[in-house]
Design a protein around this motif. Structure first.
Motif, short mmCIF file in Angstrom:
data_model
loop_
_atom_site.label_atom_id
_atom_site.label_comp_id
_atom_site.label_asym_id
_atom_site.label_seq_id
_atom_site.Cartn_x
_atom_site.Cartn_y
_atom_site.Cartn_z
N ASP A 25 0.84 -1.21 0.00
CA ASP A 25 0.00 0.00 0.00
C ASP A 25 0.87 1.25 0.00
O ASP A 25 0.61 2.22 -0.73
CB ASP A 25 -0.92 0.01 1.22
CG ASP A 25 -2.05 -1.01 1.14
OD1 ASP A 25 -2.32 -1.51 0.03
OD2 ASP A 25 -2.67 -1.28 2.19
N HIS A 26 1.91 1.24 0.84
CA HIS A 26 2.81 2.39 0.92
C HIS A 26 3.56 2.58 -0.40
O HIS A 26 3.71 3.72 -0.89
CB HIS A 26 3.80 2.19 2.07
CG HIS A 26 4.77 3.31 2.25
ND1 HIS A 26 4.38 4.63 2.35
CD2 HIS A 26 6.13 3.32 2.33
CE1 HIS A 26 5.45 5.40 2.50
NE2 HIS A 26 6.53 4.63 2.48
N ARG A 29 1.64 4.31 -3.12
CA ARG A 29 1.52 5.76 -2.96
C ARG A 29 2.82 6.48 -3.29
O ARG A 29 2.81 7.66 -3.64
CB ARG A 29 1.11 6.10 -1.52
CG ARG A 29 -0.30 5.70 -1.14
CD ARG A 29 -0.68 6.24 0.23
NE ARG A 29 0.10 5.62 1.29
CZ ARG A 29 -0.30 4.57 1.99
NH1 ARG A 29 -1.48 4.02 1.74
NH2 ARG A 29 0.47 4.08 2.95
N GLN A 172 3.84 10.58 6.04
CA GLN A 172 2.87 9.50 6.01
C GLN A 172 1.44 10.04 5.99
O GLN A 172 0.58 9.55 5.25
CB GLN A 172 3.07 8.59 7.23
CG GLN A 172 4.37 7.80 7.23
CD GLN A 172 4.35 6.68 6.21
OE1 GLN A 172 3.34 6.05 5.96
NE2 GLN A 172 5.50 6.44 5.59
N ASP A 175 0.70 11.60 2.55
CA ASP A 175 0.49 10.56 1.54
C ASP A 175 -0.89 9.94 1.65
O ASP A 175 -1.52 9.60 0.65
CB ASP A 175 1.55 9.46 1.67
CG ASP A 175 2.93 9.92 1.21
OD1 ASP A 175 3.01 10.94 0.50
OD2 ASP A 175 3.91 9.26 1.57
N ARG A 176 -1.36 9.78 2.89
CA ARG A 176 -2.65 9.14 3.12
C ARG A 176 -3.82 10.14 3.08
O ARG A 176 -4.98 9.75 3.13
CB ARG A 176 -2.65 8.45 4.49
CG ARG A 176 -1.77 7.23 4.57
CD ARG A 176 -1.58 6.79 6.03
NE ARG A 176 -1.00 5.46 6.12
CZ ARG A 176 0.25 5.16 5.86
NH1 ARG A 176 1.09 6.14 5.51
NH2 ARG A 176 0.69 3.93 5.96
#
Length: 290
Positions: A25-26, A29, A172, A175-176
């Motif tokens: 998932d990371h 992104r 983080q 990004d989310r």
């Protein structure tokens, strides 16, 4: 960071599969490459004593075949669920902890499960503790399931690592596209003896200034990021565990400002790896190879 590479410690366990999902998932992104690393110890033969049977040992080719099959399965699944992410695999004959620590020198992030395959179920894996303490890059220990849209929480205690912690946490959260909550916790004051009553106090403006300055820097770098700053009088470990219940990621430093500076993973960090309700990222002040 030298390159966009995420290393996942993978052993096929349920926690390792959760770590793989987090890393993929990371990477989706950030356009990073994901390396699934499997480490195993080469077996050796021991002569049996007269009354003790020789232990059964799997031959190296059997272990290699098992590793190849397992890694093929995870990369096949990754291609199906995260088709834009580039993945690769690596098998090494070594203890898992040292192998991941060595690989971290060339990685953006190392991701591990909180426990792997172990004869003692329910205990925090020794690999996750060792790697969190000694890695050359941030280490993410995957735990729990993140609530939809939950914030990223960062613990800032005024230690040397706080700036790096907030920079990682802000990235983080950005990004989310979720809020960042920065939590500063000052331990309450007790009486003369440890068994004495807790003395109620508040955080003074002087105590808060370094904390507020760090938060201000984050807001300048990420003007579009929602940043909430909370300063509380509570033991840091307790405050951060409580905050983890409503977070998707908890970010802390590898060492705090506690009295035992020689510990590579402070007592608060170790407590969080055991008791956090969500995934924990442990960030070092600087890359240890610098």
């Amino acid at each position: 960071m030298s390159q966009q590479k995420i290393i996942v410690g993978y052993d096929g366990s349920p926690d390792a599969r959760a770590a793989a999902t987090w890393a993929l998932d990371h990477a989706a992104r950030t356009a990073a490459t994901v390396t699934f690393l499997y480490a195993y110890e080469e077996p050796f033969w021991m002569p049996a004593a007269s009354m003790v049977p020789t232990p059964a040992v799997r031959p190296p080719e059997d272990l290699q075949r098992t590793a190849t099959t397992m890694l093929a399965q995870v990369t096949t699944a990754a291609a199906r669920t995260h088709p834009t992410v580039t993945t690769e695999t690596r098998t090494v004959i070594a203890f898992a902890g040292p192998a991941l620590i060595a690989g971290s020198a060339q990685a953006e992030t190392v991701v591990v499960g909180s426990r792997g395959h172990s004869a003692v179920a329910g205990l925090l894996g020794s690999v996750s503790v060792a790697v969190s303490a000694h890695a050359h890059c941030p280490v993410v220990v995957v735990r729990g399931e993140a609530p939809e849209g939950a914030p990223v929480v960062a613990g800032a205690d005024g230690s040397a690592a706080s700036a790096a912690v907030l920079a990682f946490a802000a990235g983080q959260a950005a990004d989310r596209r979720v809020p960042l909550r920065v939590l500063g916790a000052w331990p309450p004051v007790t009486g003369l003896w440890e068994t004495g009553p807790v003395i109620t106090r508040s955080v003074t403006a002087e105590e808060r200034k370094p904390f507020d300055d760090l938060v201000g820097e984050v807001r300048e770098v990420h003007p579009d990021l929602e940043v909430v700053a909370d300063a509380v009088v509570e033991h840091p470990a307790a405050a951060l565990v409580r905050a983890s219940a409503s977070a998707q990621l908890l970010v802390v430093g590898s060492r705090g400002r506690g009295p035992v500076r020689g510990l590579l993973l402070g007592s608060v960090g170790q407590h969080l790896l055991r008791h956090s309700s969500c995934t924990v990222a442990v960030v070092h002040e600087t890359r240890q190879d610098q």
